[in-house]
Scaffold this motif. Structure first.
Motif, mmCIF file in Angstrom:
data_model
loop_
_atom_site.group_PDB
_atom_site.id
_atom_site.type_symbol
_atom_site.label_atom_id
_atom_site.label_comp_id
_atom_site.label_asym_id
_atom_site.label_seq_id
_atom_site.Cartn_x
_atom_site.Cartn_y
_atom_site.Cartn_z
ATOM 1 N N LEU A 1 0.821 -1.203 0.000
ATOM 2 C CA LEU A 1 0.000 0.000 0.000
ATOM 3 C C LEU A 1 0.859 1.259 0.000
ATOM 4 O O LEU A 1 0.551 2.248 -0.694
ATOM 5 C CB LEU A 1 -0.924 -0.023 1.225
ATOM 6 N N ASP A 2 1.962 1.251 0.736
ATOM 7 C CA ASP A 2 2.865 2.415 0.755
ATOM 8 C C ASP A 2 3.426 2.688 -0.640
ATOM 9 O O ASP A 2 3.524 3.846 -1.081
ATOM 10 C CB ASP A 2 4.016 2.164 1.741
ATOM 11 N N ALA A 3 3.806 1.604 -1.339
ATOM 12 C CA ALA A 3 4.355 1.776 -2.692
ATOM 13 C C ALA A 3 3.320 2.362 -3.639
ATOM 14 O O ALA A 3 3.615 3.251 -4.458
ATOM 15 C CB ALA A 3 4.860 0.427 -3.207
ATOM 16 N N LEU A 4 2.083 1.881 -3.551
ATOM 17 C CA LEU A 4 1.008 2.407 -4.408
ATOM 18 C C LEU A 4 0.686 3.851 -4.062
ATOM 19 O O LEU A 4 0.432 4.683 -4.956
ATOM 20 C CB LEU A 4 -0.243 1.532 -4.270
ATOM 21 N N ASN A 5 0.689 4.190 -2.785
ATOM 22 C CA ASN A 5 0.414 5.576 -2.375
ATOM 23 C C ASN A 5 1.487 6.530 -2.894
ATOM 24 O O ASN A 5 1.191 7.662 -3.344
ATOM 25 C CB ASN A 5 0.327 5.667 -0.854
ATOM 26 N N LYS A 6 2.736 6.102 -2.837
ATOM 27 C CA LYS A 6 3.836 6.937 -3.333
ATOM 28 C C LYS A 6 3.697 7.166 -4.840
ATOM 29 O O LYS A 6 3.860 8.287 -5.365
ATOM 30 C CB LYS A 6 5.173 6.266 -3.028
ATOM 31 N N ASN A 7 3.331 6.082 -5.566
ATOM 32 C CA ASN A 7 3.134 6.182 -7.010
ATOM 33 C C ASN A 7 1.958 7.125 -7.322
ATOM 34 O O ASN A 7 2.009 7.940 -8.255
ATOM 35 C CB ASN A 7 2.887 4.795 -7.584
ATOM 36 N N THR A 8 0.900 7.028 -6.535
ATOM 37 C CA THR A 8 -0.267 7.914 -6.721
ATOM 38 C C THR A 8 0.101 9.363 -6.503
ATOM 39 O O THR A 8 -0.332 10.262 -7.257
ATOM 40 C CB THR A 8 -1.387 7.500 -5.747
ATOM 41 N N ASP A 9 0.907 9.634 -5.500
ATOM 42 C CA ASP A 9 1.326 11.021 -5.230
ATOM 43 C C ASP A 9 2.109 11.601 -6.404
ATOM 44 O O ASP A 9 1.920 12.783 -6.796
ATOM 45 C CB ASP A 9 2.187 11.072 -3.959
ATOM 46 N N GLU A 10 3.008 10.783 -6.995
ATOM 47 C CA GLU A 10 3.809 11.262 -8.132
ATOM 48 C C GLU A 10 2.903 11.599 -9.332
ATOM 49 O O GLU A 10 3.046 12.635 -9.995
ATOM 50 C CB GLU A 10 4.835 10.198 -8.537
ATOM 51 N N ILE A 11 1.943 10.689 -9.621
ATOM 52 C CA ILE A 11 1.038 10.908 -10.761
ATOM 53 C C ILE A 11 0.147 12.116 -10.509
ATOM 54 O O ILE A 11 -0.088 12.952 -11.400
ATOM 55 C CB ILE A 11 0.191 9.643 -10.994
ATOM 56 N N THR A 12 -0.350 12.263 -9.278
ATOM 57 C CA THR A 12 -1.214 13.406 -8.931
ATOM 58 C C THR A 12 -0.480 14.726 -9.117
ATOM 59 O O THR A 12 -1.045 15.724 -9.599
ATOM 60 C CB THR A 12 -1.707 13.276 -7.483
ATOM 61 N N GLN A 13 0.787 14.741 -8.747
ATOM 62 C CA GLN A 13 1.582 15.966 -8.914
ATOM 63 C C GLN A 13 1.730 16.337 -10.395
ATOM 64 O O GLN A 13 1.596 17.502 -10.788
ATOM 65 C CB GLN A 13 2.957 15.768 -8.262
ATOM 66 N N LYS A 14 1.977 15.333 -11.237
ATOM 67 C CA LYS A 14 2.105 15.569 -12.673
ATOM 68 C C LYS A 14 0.784 16.069 -13.263
ATOM 69 O O LYS A 14 0.754 16.971 -14.118
ATOM 70 C CB LYS A 14 2.548 14.294 -13.394
ATOM 71 N N ILE A 15 -0.336 15.477 -12.824
ATOM 72 C CA ILE A 15 -1.653 15.896 -13.305
ATOM 73 C C ILE A 15 -1.922 17.355 -12.941
ATOM 74 O O ILE A 15 -2.439 18.139 -13.747
ATOM 75 C CB ILE A 15 -2.743 14.974 -12.724
ATOM 76 N N THR A 16 -1.522 17.727 -11.710
ATOM 77 C CA THR A 16 -1.715 19.130 -11.284
ATOM 78 C C THR A 16 -0.920 20.073 -12.175
ATOM 79 O O THR A 16 -1.416 21.146 -12.608
ATOM 80 C CB THR A 16 -1.280 19.306 -9.825
ATOM 81 N N GLU A 17 0.313 19.704 -12.497
ATOM 82 C CA GLU A 17 1.146 20.537 -13.367
ATOM 83 C C GLU A 17 0.532 20.621 -14.775
ATOM 84 O O GLU A 17 0.495 21.691 -15.400
ATOM 85 C CB GLU A 17 2.551 19.957 -13.443
ATOM 86 N N LEU A 18 0.057 19.488 -15.300
ATOM 87 C CA LEU A 18 -0.550 19.466 -16.635
ATOM 88 C C LEU A 18 -1.782 20.353 -16.684
ATOM 89 O O LEU A 18 -2.007 21.110 -17.669
ATOM 90 C CB LEU A 18 -0.921 18.033 -17.020
ATOM 91 N N LYS A 19 -2.601 20.283 -15.664
ATOM 92 C CA LYS A 19 -3.796 21.129 -15.623
ATOM 93 C C LYS A 19 -3.416 22.614 -15.649
ATOM 94 O O LYS A 19 -4.068 23.431 -16.316
ATOM 95 C CB LYS A 19 -4.621 20.831 -14.371
ATOM 96 N N GLN A 20 -2.372 22.973 -14.956
ATOM 97 C CA GLN A 20 -1.953 24.379 -14.918
ATOM 98 C C GLN A 20 -1.430 24.842 -16.292
ATOM 99 O O GLN A 20 -1.747 25.946 -16.781
ATOM 100 C CB GLN A 20 -0.857 24.565 -13.852
ATOM 101 N N ILE A 21 -0.671 23.964 -16.941
ATOM 102 C CA ILE A 21 -0.129 24.297 -18.266
ATOM 103 C C ILE A 21 -1.257 24.476 -19.269
ATOM 104 O O ILE A 21 -1.275 25.410 -20.081
ATOM 105 C CB ILE A 21 0.861 23.202 -18.724
ATOM 106 N N MET A 22 -2.242 23.497 -19.219
ATOM 107 C CA MET A 22 -3.368 23.577 -20.154
ATOM 108 C C MET A 22 -4.186 24.841 -19.913
ATOM 109 O O MET A 22 -4.647 25.520 -20.860
ATOM 110 C CB MET A 22 -4.249 22.327 -20.019
ATOM 111 N N SER A 23 -4.343 25.263 -18.666
ATOM 112 C CA SER A 23 -5.082 26.494 -18.360
ATOM 113 C C SER A 23 -4.335 27.721 -18.867
ATOM 114 O O SER A 23 -4.932 28.667 -19.437
ATOM 115 C CB SER A 23 -5.294 26.583 -16.835
ATOM 116 N N ASP A 24 -2.999 27.702 -18.718
ATOM 117 C CA ASP A 24 -2.188 28.839 -19.187
ATOM 118 C C ASP A 24 -2.269 28.958 -20.706
ATOM 119 O O ASP A 24 -2.383 30.079 -21.266
ATOM 120 C CB ASP A 24 -0.727 28.669 -18.758
ATOM 121 N N LEU A 25 -2.220 27.824 -21.422
ATOM 122 C CA LEU A 25 -2.287 27.850 -22.889
ATOM 123 C C LEU A 25 -3.634 28.376 -23.366
ATOM 124 O O LEU A 25 -3.720 29.165 -24.334
ATOM 125 C CB LEU A 25 -2.060 26.450 -23.450
#
Length: 554
Positions: free
Chosen positions: A183-207
């Motif tokens: 579960l710890d490994a999956l949670n860590k992986n989820t945090d990394e993906i969530t961070q990337k999604i947040t960055e992508l959303k910001q870039i798409m909004s800026d464009l």
């Protein structure tokens, strides 16, 4: 009772049955009145012997000859082994046969019958009674022994259950730990993906904002970051562990649980008792060339005495006031403290299974029955040392005088003194003088000899049932290491005498006449107390190892 012989009536003549009797014919063994006596004597075919009734002798009841009516069998034919009359002998039927007087034969037969009756009453019948009693005792023990087997099975089952439960809990704990890491490994992986999604959303909004504004400056300064996101974050792949149960091997499980020996029911040939004329002796059990230790009991303290309650239970005592009953697995079954708080000097088990102990300081001999202590003997001027139980369910006690200048053996029945043994035929002391550390272990042999291991005399002193000295055994000539100081002593079904030679770490085996037979070694370390169970297994208490060894030597 004959109606005419009642004590309430006058005794009448056997012939006329009407007149009171006065005479008796010893030949015909009949009672006669005066008139019938005259008629009886008139029969000249026989030599009648009519005497006054009060002077009659005990006359054998001659039976009538089956071949010659009215003739009594007064002669015995030795060849035909039957009583015969005189006519039988003179007629030729028994011609040339050896004959004897029937009264002499009767006397010999009567003596033989008396011997048979005596043997039946004193030797054979008591053995049958003893066998019946032994079977009843075994039946009484049946519930206890089989109950113990069931309890042992339950305990072994509980042990296996505990081991299995421990293994199950260990596996479950390991599974829980693996789950947490997964579960710890999956949670860590989820945090990394969530961070990337947040960055992508910001870039798409800026464009979207740049495209709507038509701002040349913003459009010209825009830098693409798509290349950063074309490589997706690493995906964590975790393989869920699996449990690979092994196929249960019932044979191995049975072996782990422990085996149950088969029930063995054997009908042994009954012992053939020797006749009264022969010397009675038990079945011969030869000595083993190599005695062997069959069990070792760790008792946890220095044992001074050991006494068998059964084949697998022994009483022991050491330096303190506690006497302990242990089994062959060294398990404590019962412990009892002396009434006075003093340590016991010696212990013995009665034929009824009760414990007896001597209290040297308190001057008492005590019986423990159903865990209740009863003082059966209290001495004045003497102190009890060692004790043994006799075949007659009495006690033999060695004792010292208060001034330690005299020693003796006293036989008791209950609390009553029956015999005192102290001096030989020349008035010399049979035993050494006393002392607190001067043990005089005692045992009654099967031939009723009284055997005492007297270490101060460096001898085994044996007297017969009457107290007359039979012999002293002072060791075997092969004693080269240390002097012979016998301690514990016991006897077996073969009337062997076994005594502990502590300083030489061995047991001496003697026959009932004091002849040395052999040693028992078995890696003994300072043997002290001895006892033999009903199957002639020897129990040896070792002074310095805190162990009791069970030894097979027959």
């Amino acid at each position: 009772m004959h109606p005419r012989r009642s004590a309430q009536e006058v005794l009448l003549c056997d012939l006329c049955e009407t007149v009171p009797l006065q005479s008796h014919c010893e030949l015909c063994n009949i009672n006669l009145c005066v008139n019938c006596a005259v008629k009886h004597l008139s029969d000249s075919s026989k030599r009648h012997n009519v005497v006054p009734f009060l002077h009659r002798k005990s006359t054998p009841d001659y039976h009538i000859c089956p071949d010659h009516a009215h003739k009594h069998c007064e002669i015995y034919c030795e060849k035909c082994d039957i009583p015969v009359c005189l006519t039988c002998v003179t007629s030729g039927k028994h011609k040339g046969h050896e004959i004897s007087d029937v009264l002499e034969k009767l006397s010999a037969k009567t003596e033989s019958l008396q011997k048979d009756l005596e043997e039946l009453e004193t030797r054979i019948y008591p053995r049958y009674e003893g066998m019946a009693s032994d079977v009843q005792t075994e039946k009484a023990e049946l519930e206890r022994k089989y109950g113990k087997l069931t309890t042992d099975a339950d305990q072994q089952g509980e042990i296996l259950h505990r081991e299995i439960t421990a293994i199950v809990n260990q596996r479950k704990s390991a599974i829980a730990e693996m789950k947490t890491k997964h579960l710890d490994a999956l949670n860590k992986n989820t945090d990394e993906i969530t961070q990337k999604i947040t960055e992508l959303k910001q870039i798409m909004s800026d464009l979207k904002s740049i495209l709507k504004s038509n701002d040349v400056s913003l459009t010209s300064t825009y830098k693409s970051r798509n290349s950063q996101f074309r490589t997706l974050p690493p995906k964590v792949r975790v393989t869920v562990p699996s449990l690979s149960p092994q196929k249960i091997n019932k044979d191995q499980l049975n072996e782990m649980f422990g085996s149950l020996s088969p029930l063995s029911i054997n009908t042994e040939h009954g012992d053939t008792m020797k006749s009264a004329e022969a010397v009675s002796s038990p079945p011969v059990k030869p000595l083993l060339d190599e005695p062997r230790v069959t069990a070792t009991i760790d008792i946890g303290y220095t044992p001074y005495s050991v006494s068998c309650l059964s084949e697998d239970q022994v009483w022991t005592h050491g330096e303190n006031e506690t006497m302990k009953l242990l089994n062959l697995q060294s398990k404590l079954l019962t412990s009892i403290q002396t009434k006075s708080g003093n340590r016991p000097h010696d212990i013995a088990v009665t034929r009824d299974g009760d414990l007896v102990y001597t209290d040297y300081k308190d001057r008492t001999v005590n019986l423990i029955k159903n865990k209740q202590i009863q003082t059966v003997i209290t001495l004045q001027g003497w102190r009890p040392v060692n004790v043994c139980c006799t075949a007659g369910n009495g006690l033999l006690v060695t004792m010292d005088s208060d001034d330690w200048k005299q020693s003796k053996v006293v036989r008791y029945s209950g609390s009553t003194e029956k015999q005192s043994i102290q001096f030989d035929d020349q008035g010399r002391p049979l035993y050494s003088s006393g002392g607190f550390y001067n043990y005089k272990y005692i045992s009654e042999n099967k031939n009723l000899d009284i055997c005492v291991a007297d270490n101060d005399y460096s001898a085994v002193v044996v007297v017969n049932q009457s107290g007359k000295l039979r012999f002293r055994y002072t060791g075997h000539p092969s004693n080269t290491n240390q002097s012979f100081y016998p301690r514990g002593i016991t006897t077996d079904s073969q009337s062997h005498i076994l005594t502990a030679d502590s300083d030489n770490d061995r047991i001496h085996i003697l026959d009932q006449d004091g002849q040395f037979l052999r040693y028992i070694h078995c890696d003994l370390d300072t043997p002290l107390g001895l006892c033999v169970d009903i199957r002639d297994n020897l129990f040896v208490a070792e002074l310095f190892t805190a162990k009791v060894k069970k030894i097979q030597y027959l």
